[in-house]
Write a protein that holds these residues in place. Structure first.
Motif, PDB file in Angstrom:
ATOM      1  N   GLY A  20       1.166  -1.495   0.166  1.00 31.80           N
ATOM      2  CA  GLY A  20      -0.120  -0.236  -0.244  1.00 31.80           C
ATOM      3  C   GLY A  20       0.769   1.501  -0.077  1.00 31.80           C
ATOM      4  O   GLY A  20       1.974   1.832   0.519  1.00 31.80           O
ATOM      5  N   PHE A  21       0.484   2.151  -0.870  1.00 33.74           N
ATOM      6  CA  PHE A  21       0.878   3.466  -0.585  1.00 33.74           C
ATOM      7  C   PHE A  21       2.958   3.752  -1.056  1.00 33.74           C
ATOM      8  O   PHE A  21       3.167   3.974  -0.500  1.00 33.74           O
ATOM      9  CB  PHE A  21       1.106   3.891   0.620  1.00 33.74           C
ATOM     10  N   ARG A  22       2.843   2.741  -1.996  1.00 33.81           N
ATOM     11  CA  ARG A  22       4.366   2.673  -3.135  1.00 33.81           C
ATOM     12  C   ARG A  22       4.191   2.854  -3.694  1.00 33.81           C
ATOM     13  O   ARG A  22       3.563   2.268  -4.917  1.00 33.81           O
ATOM     14  CB  ARG A  22       4.738   1.202  -2.028  1.00 33.81           C
ATOM     15  N   PRO A  23       5.277   3.524  -4.946  1.00 32.56           N
ATOM     16  CA  PRO A  23       4.707   3.069  -6.246  1.00 32.56           C
ATOM     17  C   PRO A  23       5.397   2.057  -6.320  1.00 32.56           C
ATOM     18  O   PRO A  23       6.182   1.750  -6.044  1.00 32.56           O
ATOM     19  CB  PRO A  23       6.554   4.170  -6.408  1.00 32.56           C
ATOM     20  N   GLY A  24       4.861   1.756  -7.980  1.00 28.09           N
ATOM     21  CA  GLY A  24       5.507   0.273  -8.415  1.00 28.09           C
ATOM     22  C   GLY A  24       4.164  -0.680  -7.734  1.00 28.09           C
ATOM     23  O   GLY A  24       4.177  -1.360  -8.349  1.00 28.09           O
ATOM     24  N   ARG A  25       3.428  -0.191  -6.717  1.00 26.44           N
ATOM     25  CA  ARG A  25       2.876  -1.451  -6.264  1.00 26.44           C
ATOM     26  C   ARG A  25       1.336  -0.761  -5.956  1.00 26.44           C
ATOM     27  O   ARG A  25       1.352   0.090  -6.755  1.00 26.44           O
ATOM     28  CB  ARG A  25       3.117  -1.113  -4.865  1.00 26.44           C
ATOM     29  N   SER A  26       0.569  -2.242  -5.994  1.00 27.33           N
ATOM     30  CA  SER A  26      -1.638  -1.566  -6.291  1.00 27.33           C
ATOM     31  C   SER A  26      -2.513  -2.674  -6.148  1.00 27.33           C
ATOM     32  O   SER A  26      -1.828  -3.604  -4.977  1.00 27.33           O
ATOM     33  CB  SER A  26      -1.822  -1.478  -7.748  1.00 27.33           C
ATOM     34  N   ILE A  27      -3.143  -2.392  -5.475  1.00 27.61           N
ATOM     35  CA  ILE A  27      -3.727  -3.538  -4.645  1.00 27.61           C
ATOM     36  C   ILE A  27      -3.435  -4.726  -5.661  1.00 27.61           C
ATOM     37  O   ILE A  27      -4.018  -6.181  -5.692  1.00 27.61           O
ATOM     38  CB  ILE A  27      -5.636  -3.243  -4.906  1.00 27.61           C
ATOM     39  N   VAL A  28      -3.361  -4.805  -7.312  1.00 31.23           N
ATOM     40  CA  VAL A  28      -2.480  -5.464  -7.757  1.00 31.23           C
ATOM     41  C   VAL A  28      -1.866  -6.989  -7.529  1.00 31.23           C
ATOM     42  O   VAL A  28      -2.063  -7.887  -7.750  1.00 31.23           O
ATOM     43  CB  VAL A  28      -2.956  -5.615  -9.784  1.00 31.23           C
ATOM     44  N   SER A  29      -0.875  -6.007  -7.024  1.00 35.02           N
ATOM     45  CA  SER A  29       0.792  -6.465  -7.209  1.00 35.02           C
ATOM     46  C   SER A  29       0.228  -7.352  -5.770  1.00 35.02           C
ATOM     47  O   SER A  29       1.028  -8.388  -5.251  1.00 35.02           O
ATOM     48  CB  SER A  29       1.846  -5.733  -6.758  1.00 35.02           C
ATOM     49  N   ASN A  30      -0.702  -6.830  -5.139  1.00 38.13           N
ATOM     50  CA  ASN A  30      -1.072  -7.120  -3.482  1.00 38.13           C
ATOM     51  C   ASN A  30      -1.251  -8.561  -3.790  1.00 38.13           C
ATOM     52  O   ASN A  30      -1.836  -8.831  -2.806  1.00 38.13           O
ATOM     53  CB  ASN A  30      -1.966  -6.300  -2.669  1.00 38.13           C
ATOM     54  N   ALA A  31      -2.590  -8.562  -4.927  1.00 37.28           N
ATOM     55  CA  ALA A  31      -3.366  -9.853  -5.416  1.00 37.28           C
ATOM     56  C   ALA A  31      -2.306 -11.502  -6.047  1.00 37.28           C
ATOM     57  O   ALA A  31      -2.833 -12.257  -5.108  1.00 37.28           O
ATOM     58  CB  ALA A  31      -4.278  -9.733  -5.402  1.00 37.28           C
ATOM     59  N   LYS A  32      -1.428 -10.638  -6.457  1.00 36.30           N
ATOM     60  CA  LYS A  32      -0.974 -11.570  -7.335  1.00 36.30           C
ATOM     61  C   LYS A  32       0.173 -12.801  -6.350  1.00 36.30           C
ATOM     62  O   LYS A  32      -0.475 -13.972  -6.532  1.00 36.30           O
ATOM     63  CB  LYS A  32       0.320 -11.280  -8.554  1.00 36.30           C
ATOM     64  N   PRO A  33       0.417 -12.615  -5.377  1.00 34.08           N
ATOM     65  CA  PRO A  33       1.726 -14.165  -4.972  1.00 34.08           C
ATOM     66  C   PRO A  33       0.653 -14.273  -3.712  1.00 34.08           C
ATOM     67  O   PRO A  33       0.748 -16.031  -3.490  1.00 34.08           O
ATOM     68  CB  PRO A  33       2.242 -12.952  -3.596  1.00 34.08           C
ATOM     69  N   HIS A  34      -1.626 -14.698  -4.741  1.00 36.14           N
ATOM     70  CA  HIS A  34      -2.149 -15.045  -3.853  1.00 36.14           C
ATOM     71  C   HIS A  34      -2.991 -15.998  -4.429  1.00 36.14           C
ATOM     72  O   HIS A  34      -4.153 -16.418  -4.468  1.00 36.14           O
ATOM     73  CB  HIS A  34      -2.566 -15.044  -2.438  1.00 36.14           C
ATOM     74  N   VAL A  35      -2.885 -15.739  -5.694  1.00 36.06           N
ATOM     75  CA  VAL A  35      -3.630 -16.051  -7.184  1.00 36.06           C
ATOM     76  C   VAL A  35      -3.206 -18.019  -6.793  1.00 36.06           C
ATOM     77  O   VAL A  35      -2.158 -18.420  -7.010  1.00 36.06           O
ATOM     78  CB  VAL A  35      -3.011 -15.804  -8.114  1.00 36.06           C
ATOM     79  N   GLY A  36      -4.260 -18.938  -6.721  1.00 31.90           N
ATOM     80  CA  GLY A  36      -4.266 -19.795  -6.904  1.00 31.90           C
ATOM     81  C   GLY A  36      -3.899 -21.060  -5.978  1.00 31.90           C
ATOM     82  O   GLY A  36      -3.952 -21.611  -6.301  1.00 31.90           O
ATOM     83  N   ARG A  37      -4.265 -20.140  -4.963  1.00 31.51           N
ATOM     84  CA  ARG A  37      -3.902 -21.098  -3.687  1.00 31.51           C
ATOM     85  C   ARG A  37      -4.552 -22.034  -3.325  1.00 31.51           C
ATOM     86  O   ARG A  37      -6.425 -21.564  -3.037  1.00 31.51           O
ATOM     87  CB  ARG A  37      -3.620 -19.689  -2.236  1.00 31.51           C
TER      88      ARG A  37
END
Length: 554
Positions: free
Chosen positions: A223-240
């Protein structure tokens, strides 16, 4: 006849100059009653007579002095008068000396006030005398070396008086440095936003750009970081196999003045400089009252991190560095992946780690409590495979995606606008212009999934052209400002021109210009130890959305 006294006063003066006997003798000679020499000695000369007059005068003076010395009351009175005169003289001299000293002290105080800050209000001024800094640590972190308030003001380009005005802690004041307003929560209720006034906002942005942004946040923070978003926050948890979501209760109110001050001290700044920085970035809850036709702003509690200041998001990430480190270490030891977006914590795992969810939650709650935070009791969700798994509002079962139900409602709204026009239509906040709202949400979908977002953007563009309003061109995916964490609810995301989709975030601190997450430094500084005080509970609670699936663990 010319020497004859013409008045009684002249007669007395003649007698005083000589003597009574001499005067009588001279008068007898003048009047002719005496033609010879002196009655006692016919050979007395004029010089003898003058000498006799002087001696008689001295005798008279001695008699007068004798009479005076034998008059005790007169002596006491004279001594008293003399002492009083001397006392008045000393008093006048003392008064003049003290006035000179007062003027000199006032001049010295004005000079000191122009260079230093020695008092900023009750309860926060105790450390303004400490100027010891960790110069080596500041240089390693690449932070400006500032030891005094004068250096802070010079670096910010303002005067000491202006800095004192922005930081003074006033329990009751006619001055208010924040514009406060409420925005609706996506899950119901309202959230208080404190937007700083221009001068304070400029100072906070200086802190953000020159200090806070230079200290790397933990890699798990999105959160609140350049190049980061809710998308980058969600990607590590895909398909778990399992996704665990937790929420920190009263996140911003938990971060008090003492914790923010401790952050700046941990960076290497002195007690005085840390106090000034903490006062610039915190504020108490304010109650505004009217009294005798005048508006007063009364502090209703301790100073807290405001929601809406540009410096607040970066401060939360730095204070949470130790929390992120401990939670990531725990997650890896149990086979989970951990990320954090503001106050939303997400863990995910597959295989044997799915059997350790209970153990994970127990230790997570203990670590969170150790770090001075609290888990929201109604927002812990365990989402297993086969059900819709969400992370910060995005579905992550197969890939990051916007919830299907939300997309259907958005397409229905576009259809109604295309059919009947925008009058009477709403999307998201009813107070926001519907054309701006649909434009913002179309760009949000395009950021998450370009294939789904592209046709929506074309439809929105056609609506804008039809109703005479040019659409704003949005950048490609990854270059847009990250969406707010509150997008976790299945409701529209407002346009950037409207209030922030996440009331916790306030105005985003910095625009995003990178298409991929910014790389971490090759060698990050040591973890910053923060002495976290207890949580300050303001009683505010979020409510869970009606269309969310969640399970509370007992």
């Amino acid at each position: 006849m010319s020497n004859q006294p013409r008045s009684r006063q002249e007669l007395y003066e003649r007698i005083r100059q000589t003597s009574k006997e001499q005067f009588i003798f001279e008068e007898m000679v003048r009047l002719g009653f005496w033609t010879g020499g002196h009655p006692h000695n016919n050979t007395v000369t004029k010089a003898d007579r003058e000498r006799l007059a002087e001696l008689n005068k001295e005798i008279q003076a001695l008699r007068t002095e004798q009479s005076r010395l034998h008059n005790n009351a007169a002596l006491l009175k004279a001594a008293r008068l003399q002492r009083m005169a001397e006392s008045r003289k000393r008093q006048q001299e003392t008064k003049e000396r003290r006035e000179r000293e007062r003027v000199e002290r006032a001049a010295a105080w004005r000079q000191r006030q122009a260079r230093q800050i020695t008092y900023l209000g009750q309860g926060v001024s105790g450390g303004l005398g400490g100027h010891d800094i960790e110069r080596d640590r500041l240089e390693v972190l690449g932070l400006p070396v500032l030891a005094t308030a004068e250096e802070i003001a010079g670096a910010m380009g303002i005067t000491i008086s202006a800095l004192r005005f922005l930081t003074f802690n006033r329990p009751v004041s006619t001055v208010n440095h924040y514009a406060r307003f409420q925005v609706p929560k996506k899950t119901g209720g309202v959230r208080l936003i404190s937007a700083p006034m221009p001068r304070l906002k400029t100072a906070q942005r200086w802190l953000l750009e020159n200090i806070l942004d230079r200290v790397p946040a933990h890699d798990a923070a999105h959160g609140f970081r350049p190049g980061r978003s809710i998308v980058s926050n969600a990607k590590p948890h895909v398909g778990r196999d399992v996704v665990v979501n937790l929420d920190l209760k009263d996140f911003f109110p938990t971060l008090t003045f003492s914790r923010v001050l401790g952050l700046f001290k941990a960076l290497g700044y002195s007690q005085a400089v840390s106090t000034v920085f903490a006062l610039l970035t915190t504020e108490p809850d304010i109650e505004t009252v009217e009294l005798d036709g005048k508006t007063w702003h009364v502090a209703m509690g301790p100073r807290l991190l405001p929601q809406g200041a540009p410096s607040s998001p970066a401060i939360t990430n730095l204070i949470c560095r130790k929390l992120d480190t401990r939670l990531k270490g725990l997650a890896e030891s149990l086979g989970f992946t951990y990320t954090r977006y503001a106050d939303d914590l997400t863990f995910s795992g597959s295989g044997q780690s799915t059997e350790l969810v209970g153990r994970l939650l127990g230790q997570v709650r203990r670590i969170i409590a150790d770090e001075g935070f609290h888990v929201h009791p109604d927002k812990t969700r365990v989402l297993r495979k086969g059900r819709r798994q969400e992370v910060t509002g995005l579905v992550v079962n197969e890939r990051p995606n916007v919830p299907r139900k939300t997309l259907r409602r958005f397409r229905a709204t576009l259809f109604q606008i295309e059919k009947d026009g925008p009058e009477g239509k709403t999307w998201g906040d009813p107070a926001t212009d519907v054309l701006a709202s649909i434009e913002g949400f179309a760009n949000f979908v395009f950021m998450v999934d370009p294939n789904k977002g592209r046709p929506l953007k074309e439809r929105v563009r056609a609506i804008h052209q039809r109703y005479g309003r040019p659409i704003q061109i949005r950048p490609a995916p990854g270059t847009q400002r990250p969406a707010a964490p509150a997008a976790a609810a299945n409701i529209p995301v407002p346009t950037p021109s409207a209030p922030s989709a996440d009331p916790l975030a306030g105005p985003p601190p910095i625009p995003v210009t990178q298409t991929t997450p910014a790389p971490e430094p090759a060698q990050t500084p040591a973890e910053i130890p923060i002495d976290v005080p207890g949580n300050q509970d303001d009683g505010a609670e979020d409510e869970e959305g009606q269309d969310k699936k969640w399970w509370k663990l007992w």
